[in-house]
Each structure stands twice: as structure tokens, then as C-alpha cells.
Design a protein around this motif. Structure first.
Motif, PDB file in Angstrom:
ATOM      1  N   PRO A  32      47.460  38.314  29.873  1.00 39.25           N
ATOM      2  CA  PRO A  32      47.891  38.730  28.156  1.00 39.25           C
ATOM      3  C   PRO A  32      49.624  39.466  28.216  1.00 39.25           C
ATOM      4  CG  PRO A  32      46.191  40.222  29.028  1.00 39.25           C
ATOM      5  CD  PRO A  32      46.273  39.099  29.935  1.00 39.25           C
ATOM      6  N   ARG A  33      49.991  39.963  29.240  1.00 44.05           N
ATOM      7  CA  ARG A  33      51.376  40.644  29.150  1.00 44.05           C
ATOM      8  C   ARG A  33      52.344  39.564  29.818  1.00 44.05           C
ATOM      9  NH1 ARG A  33      48.355  44.759  31.255  1.00 44.05           N
ATOM     10  NH2 ARG A  33      49.536  44.778  33.304  1.00 44.05           N
ATOM     11  N   ASN A  34      51.958  38.404  30.171  1.00 43.18           N
ATOM     12  CA  ASN A  34      53.004  37.556  30.796  1.00 43.18           C
ATOM     13  C   ASN A  34      53.727  36.943  29.557  1.00 43.18           C
ATOM     14  OD1 ASN A  34      54.242  35.309  31.694  1.00 43.18           O
ATOM     15  ND2 ASN A  34      52.640  35.060  33.419  1.00 43.18           N
ATOM     16  N   ILE A  35      55.179  37.098  29.600  1.00 47.39           N
ATOM     17  CA  ILE A  35      56.256  36.779  28.682  1.00 47.39           C
ATOM     18  C   ILE A  35      56.277  35.099  28.619  1.00 47.39           C
ATOM     19  CG2 ILE A  35      57.171  39.045  28.864  1.00 47.39           C
ATOM     20  CD1 ILE A  35      59.362  37.589  30.334  1.00 47.39           C
ATOM     21  N   TYR A  36      55.930  34.362  29.417  1.00 48.65           N
ATOM     22  CA  TYR A  36      55.961  32.953  29.460  1.00 48.65           C
ATOM     23  C   TYR A  36      54.846  32.235  28.646  1.00 48.65           C
ATOM     24  CZ  TYR A  36      59.815  34.052  32.593  1.00 48.65           C
ATOM     25  OH  TYR A  36      60.996  34.770  33.165  1.00 48.65           O
ATOM     26  N   ALA A  37      54.370  32.802  27.643  1.00 48.31           N
ATOM     27  CA  ALA A  37      53.386  32.010  26.890  1.00 48.31           C
ATOM     28  C   ALA A  37      53.850  30.603  26.284  1.00 48.31           C
ATOM     29  CB  ALA A  37      52.788  32.607  26.001  1.00 48.31           C
ATOM     30  N   ILE A  69      59.000  27.017  35.400  1.00 51.21           N
ATOM     31  CA  ILE A  69      58.177  26.779  34.102  1.00 51.21           C
ATOM     32  C   ILE A  69      57.182  25.602  34.279  1.00 51.21           C
ATOM     33  CG2 ILE A  69      58.309  26.563  31.694  1.00 51.21           C
ATOM     34  CD1 ILE A  69      58.506  29.187  32.542  1.00 51.21           C
ATOM     35  N   HIS A  70      57.683  24.477  34.515  1.00 50.89           N
ATOM     36  CA  HIS A  70      57.095  23.120  34.358  1.00 50.89           C
ATOM     37  C   HIS A  70      55.572  23.373  35.185  1.00 50.89           C
ATOM     38  CE1 HIS A  70      56.565  19.097  32.859  1.00 50.89           C
ATOM     39  NE2 HIS A  70      56.521  18.646  34.130  1.00 50.89           N
ATOM     40  N   HIS A  79      54.874  28.171  38.453  1.00 49.64           N
ATOM     41  CA  HIS A  79      54.789  28.772  39.748  1.00 49.64           C
ATOM     42  C   HIS A  79      55.431  30.293  39.356  1.00 49.64           C
ATOM     43  CE1 HIS A  79      54.250  25.580  42.845  1.00 49.64           C
ATOM     44  NE2 HIS A  79      53.209  25.444  41.715  1.00 49.64           N
ATOM     45  N   LEU A  80      56.558  30.460  38.736  1.00 51.16           N
ATOM     46  CA  LEU A  80      56.982  31.678  38.344  1.00 51.16           C
ATOM     47  C   LEU A  80      56.097  32.586  37.290  1.00 51.16           C
ATOM     48  CD1 LEU A  80      59.086  33.765  38.544  1.00 51.16           C
ATOM     49  CD2 LEU A  80      60.318  32.676  36.656  1.00 51.16           C
ATOM     50  N   ARG A  81      55.527  31.813  36.436  1.00 45.08           N
ATOM     51  CA  ARG A  81      54.585  32.398  35.623  1.00 45.08           C
ATOM     52  C   ARG A  81      53.293  32.984  36.443  1.00 45.08           C
ATOM     53  NH1 ARG A  81      54.011  28.493  30.533  1.00 45.08           N
ATOM     54  NH2 ARG A  81      54.096  26.867  32.150  1.00 45.08           N
ATOM     55  N   GLN A  82      52.924  32.134  37.482  1.00 44.41           N
ATOM     56  CA  GLN A  82      51.869  32.615  38.358  1.00 44.41           C
ATOM     57  C   GLN A  82      52.098  33.874  39.089  1.00 44.41           C
ATOM     58  OE1 GLN A  82      49.322  31.437  37.765  1.00 44.41           O
ATOM     59  NE2 GLN A  82      48.576  29.313  38.159  1.00 44.41           N
ATOM     60  N   ARG A  83      53.282  33.802  39.535  1.00 43.29           N
ATOM     61  CA  ARG A  83      53.751  34.944  40.261  1.00 43.29           C
ATOM     62  C   ARG A  83      54.060  36.265  39.506  1.00 43.29           C
ATOM     63  NH1 ARG A  83      55.731  30.805  43.084  1.00 43.29           N
ATOM     64  NH2 ARG A  83      56.430  31.008  45.466  1.00 43.29           N
ATOM     65  N   LEU A  84      54.343  36.299  38.226  1.00 37.57           N
ATOM     66  CA  LEU A  84      54.274  37.115  37.242  1.00 37.57           C
ATOM     67  C   LEU A  84      52.729  37.624  37.068  1.00 37.57           C
ATOM     68  CD1 LEU A  84      55.721  39.083  35.427  1.00 37.57           C
ATOM     69  CD2 LEU A  84      56.080  37.370  33.660  1.00 37.57           C
ATOM     70  N   ASN A  85      51.949  36.407  36.621  1.00 39.55           N
ATOM     71  CA  ASN A  85      50.422  36.780  36.619  1.00 39.55           C
ATOM     72  C   ASN A  85      49.868  37.889  37.638  1.00 39.55           C
ATOM     73  OD1 ASN A  85      50.013  35.660  34.173  1.00 39.55           O
ATOM     74  ND2 ASN A  85      49.623  33.434  35.257  1.00 39.55           N
ATOM     75  N   TYR A  86      50.135  37.326  38.850  1.00 41.43           N
ATOM     76  CA  TYR A  86      49.751  38.278  39.908  1.00 41.43           C
ATOM     77  C   TYR A  86      50.201  39.534  40.013  1.00 41.43           C
ATOM     78  CZ  TYR A  86      48.738  38.646  45.074  1.00 41.43           C
ATOM     79  OH  TYR A  86      48.375  39.424  46.526  1.00 41.43           O
ATOM     80  N   VAL A  87      51.623  39.809  39.856  1.00 40.70           N
ATOM     81  CA  VAL A  87      52.291  41.101  39.619  1.00 40.70           C
ATOM     82  C   VAL A  87      51.487  41.952  38.519  1.00 40.70           C
ATOM     83  CG1 VAL A  87      54.250  42.603  39.270  1.00 40.70           C
ATOM     84  CG2 VAL A  87      54.379  40.471  40.684  1.00 40.70           C
ATOM     85  N   LEU A  88      51.228  41.322  37.493  1.00 46.14           N
ATOM     86  CA  LEU A  88      50.645  42.100  36.233  1.00 46.14           C
ATOM     87  C   LEU A  88      49.149  42.457  36.567  1.00 46.14           C
ATOM     88  CD1 LEU A  88      51.825  39.718  33.297  1.00 46.14           C
ATOM     89  CD2 LEU A  88      52.769  42.244  33.852  1.00 46.14           C
ATOM     90  N   TRP A  89      48.378  41.656  37.447  1.00 44.77           N
ATOM     91  CA  TRP A  89      47.079  41.843  37.618  1.00 44.77           C
ATOM     92  C   TRP A  89      47.274  43.032  38.690  1.00 44.77           C
ATOM     93  CZ3 TRP A  89      44.281  40.229  42.539  1.00 44.77           C
ATOM     94  CH2 TRP A  89      42.876  40.604  42.337  1.00 44.77           C
TER      95      TRP A  89
END
Length: 444
Positions: free
Chosen positions: A3-8, A72-73, A76-86
Motif C-alpha cells: 500500500p505504500r508503493n508509489i508506483y501504483a 515499470i513495464h 521489477h523496480l516496484r517489486q524491489r520497493l515492495n520488498y523494502v517496504l515489507w
């Protein structure tokens, strides 16, 4: 997505190109609007640089022959950010002091003697340093140890640390709060090729990783298993060991390994970004327990390997209000020997209690032992915490009890916070439930 990922939403390529000029030559117009060619490694590299620079004030220097975190496409960057946020959620849920957090970005492990210090065991931050850079930008007090077995990646990683003025936060310390790992997913070139061929729509972006970054003997299961076996030597030197995984089936094998070594304090999550799915696992040898929201997911295919719930509920339909229940609970807790009870100051609710026990004094066997030999405590010795939990008096539908139904009306919610033995927590919950029920029946 976290929910805190800025790349929605997809990026505005025109705005990005305006703010980051090196990207401009690679932006073009399609029938759906502006875009770039995600199979062009140079375009992909500049898009990664643009997003990190604009959104996180991160400057990136990457060699052409090393992995660029795709963007974005493919998600992967969003997944990396997901991991850091978790990881951020885990630390916030379990760290007693969040003012100084130390993490390790680890990937490729090489065989080393058991006496080798932990700072020499963890490898594989990669040339981009994307995890430490993202985490340090999100959390200004976090520190990292980031190492690699590849000399070219190490050179580039050092350049990126200095480029982003983070040399004072990439430190070598004796203990760590967490480790991160994005392991090589594949065991061979053939497996990697077969994985790409079996994708329904084909890969969305070109893979720029070198074989050393994508392939390891035995694949990700063997890789993460080696990390776990190493963690058995270091145990409490790190609070949480974590790793991302590229295949759901790998979770079953890793959880089986954990359970085989009697490790029950672990967490599982899933990252879903478009067509891309990744999973992550975390384990700890400590006594701090994660809330179910951090440690469990609702995937039916994984329910058999989920850690046991740390939140328990008790319905009390014959009690009319949470205020009345809170009063009863307060009297019941006051009658439990050797238990410290305080109102939870971190909650805005008046009906939340923090309970801490230095010994099991409530079970039938404990009461017998007390009669035979009263418990003695040394006033000068800090008591050991055998169980800590949070109890909240609630009204309304419960967040969850099982995957099939919820509680309604007034109920007690118990959140296990700390303790080695689950049985101690469960016996305390049962004891309080019985006392609350009997107190109510005596006063009806």
C-alpha cells in the motif's frame, strides 16, 4: 502491491524525460500514448536512472555488463520497493529501538569456515546497490552492510555509495537487524531459457543480467538453503534473515527446511505486479513475533506452510459493550500472579492492555509448583520475559478468525508479541478466557 508503493500507476514518460534529459531520445509515441522500448537495454537503463533520481534522489552508475534493475513495464523496480517496504513493516513491528537499524544485503554465498565473521559471509549486493540505496533513502537512520563476490560489481557498488553520499551508513557491525537477498533463480542456462519460453506472453523486457547474477548450482532453493544453514551458526547476530523467491514451489522446500530445524518464527509474503509474481520468506531465531498481516498471506495453495497465527480471538456475545468487557478483563488480569499489565500508550483505544509475564504462573501445574515451593525472585535481577501479548476489547466484525468466517459483537483480540514457546501464550489466552467467562456468570 504494497500500500505504500508509489508506483501504483504507470509513469508519465514525457514528464520523466523533461526532468531527466538522458531519457529523452528513447521516448516515442504509440497508439496508447508515450512509451519506451523495454527491450532496449539502454532505454531501460536510463528509465531506471530517471525514476531513482526523481523519486528517491538516487544517482546510479552502472557498468554495461552488469544487471540493471528493470523497471515499470515488468514491475521489477516496484517489486524491489515492495520488498523494502515489507522489511520496513517487519522492523517497525518487532524492533524495540528503530532509531538505528542495521541490515545486510546478501546474495551469493561462498563456502567459508564456521568461524568466519558474519561481515565476511554475506555476499551479492550487485553493481546497482538498489536495495541499500532505496532503504537508506526511505529510512534516514538505517545502516547497511553490502558485499559481493564479483569484483566488477564491488567497484561499481562502492562508486554508487559514494555518489549518493552514503559512505557513513554502509558500515560493518557485529549484529544486524535484517538481511535481504534476491537470489539467482535458475540452476542452469537451460532452465532460464525454458522459463522464458513457457511464459504465456513472452518476457516483457530484455534481461541484462550476467550469468553469475541469474544462475547458481541447484537454483534458488539450494542458494537460500545455504543461507539458512549459515544462519544456524549466527542465529541471534541477526534479528531477521529474509530472501525473495522467484517460484512458489520453492517456499514449500524452504519452509520444510525451517521446520526440520524446529524454526517456527518465520513469515511468508507475496508480491504481485502485473504478470509478475514473487514471494519472500523471513525467519528469526529471536522471540519477537510478527503480526499475522506481516507473516501470513491468504493464498490457498500456501495455507499448509503458513506460520501459525499470532492473533487469537474469543467471542463474548453475552457481554453488551467493550467498556464492560474492559472492566472485567482488568480485574481478571489483576488476579494473575507475576504478570505486569499496563494500558498500551501507543493505541488511541482505552481498552488495549500490554501484558508481560516473567514466568508461567497461571497453569494448573504452575499453581501446584507454587504451593510446593513459592516462586522466588531476586530484586537485583532483570526478569526474563517468557510471554508478552497485547489484549484488546473489540466490538464489531473481527478482522479474521479463520478464512471462512468472522466474529461479531463483543470479543477479545490477543496479539502475541514476544515469547519462545507458543504453548505459554495459548495457555495464558485459555486461562484469561475461562476467568472472564466465569466472572461474567458469577455477576449475572
Amino acid at each position: 502491491m504494497h500500500p505504500r508503493n508509489i508506483y501504483a500507476r504507470p509513469p508519465d514518460f514525457v514528464a520523466l524525460a523533461r526532468l531527466y534529459p538522458p531519457l529523452r531520445p528513447y521516448v516515442f509515441l504509440t497508439h496508447t500514448g508515450p512509451s519506451i522500448d523495454f527491450k532496449n537495454p539502454i532505454a531501460q537503463r536510463h528509465l531506471t536512472e530517471a525514476l531513482l533520481h526523481i523519486d528517491f534522489d538516487i544517482s546510479l552508475s552502472l557498468p554495461d555488463n552488469r544487471l540493471c534493475p528493470p523497471v515499470i513495464h515488468t514491475g521489477h523496480l516496484r517489486q524491489r520497493l515492495n520488498y523494502v517496504l515489507w522489511i520496513q513493516d517487519i522492523v517497525r513491528a518487532t524492533a524495540s529501538d528503530v532509531s538505528l537499524i542495521r541490515g545486510v544485503d546478501m546474495c551469493a554465498l561462498i563456502p567459508l569456515p564456521a568461524t568466519t565473521p558474519l561481515t565476511q559471509v554475506n555476499r551479492g549486493t550487485g553493481a546497482s546497490m538498489v536495495y541499500p540505496l532505496l532503504a537508506c533513502r526511505l529510512e534516514p537512520t538505517w545502516q547497511f552492510v553490502a558485499t559481493d563476490v564479483d569484483r566488477d560489481s564491488l567497484i561499481s557498488a562502492r562508486e554508487n555509495v559514494e555518489l549518493n553520499r552514503l559512505s557513513d551508513r554502509v558500515l560493518i557491525t557485529e549484529t544486524y537487524d535484517f538481511t535481504m537477498c534476491n537470489p539467482p533463480f535458475y540452476s542452469s542456462v537451460e532452465e532460464m531459457t525454458q522459463s522464458a519460453e513457457t511464459k504465456e506472453f513472452g518476457p516483457n523486457a530484455i534481461c541484462t543480467g550476467a550469468e553469475v547474477e541469474m544462475i547458481t548450482p541447484g537454483g534458488e532453493v539450494a542458494f537460500v538453503s545455504r543461507i539458512f544453514m549459515e544462519s544456524l551458526h549466527h542465529k541471534a547476530r541477526c534479528r531477521w534473515y529474509t530472501s525473495m523467491l522467484g517460484k512458489m514451489i520453492s517456499l514449500h522446500e524452504i519452509v520444510s527446511l525451517l521446520r526440520g530445524h524446529q524454526v517456527d518464527n518465520y513469515a511468508i509474503t507475496e508480491f504481485v505486479q502485473g504478470q509478475t509474481r514473487r514471494w519472500a520468506i523471513a525467519w528469526s531465531f529471536g522471540t519477537r513475533r510478527l503480526p499475522d498481516a506481516c507473516a501470513r498471506i491468504s493464498s490457498p495453495a500456501l495455507q499448509g506452510i503458513m506460520p501459525l497465527r499470532t492473533t487469537l480471538y474469543q467471542s463474548l456475545s453475552d457481554i453488551s459493550s467493550s467498556s464492560l468487557l474492559s472492566g472485567i478483563l482488568s480485574q481478571v488480569l489483576a488476579g494473575v500472579d507475576g504478570v505486569s499489565v499496563i494500558l498500551d500508550s501507543s493505541s488511541s483505544d482505552d481498552h488495549v492492555y500490554l501484558v508481560q509475564a516473567s514466568a508461567n504462573t497461571w497453569s494448573r501445574s504452575a499453581r501446584r509448583r507454587k504451593v510446593a515451593a513459592p516462586l522466588r525472585t531476586d530484586a537485583h535481577t532483570q526478569p526474563t520475559v517468557v510471554m508478552q501479548c497485547r489484549i484488546q476489547c473489540q466490538r464489531g466484525p473481527s478482522p479474521t478468525v479463520t478464512d471462512n468466517h468472522k466474529l461479531h459483537g463483543v470479543y477479545l483480540e490477543y496479539q502475541w508479541i514476544e515469547g519462545k514457546e507458543r504453548g505459554t501464550f495459548e495457555s495464558f489466552v485459555s486461562h484469561v478466557n475461562r476467568k472472564v467467562a466465569s466472572f461474567r456468570s458469577m455477576n449475572c
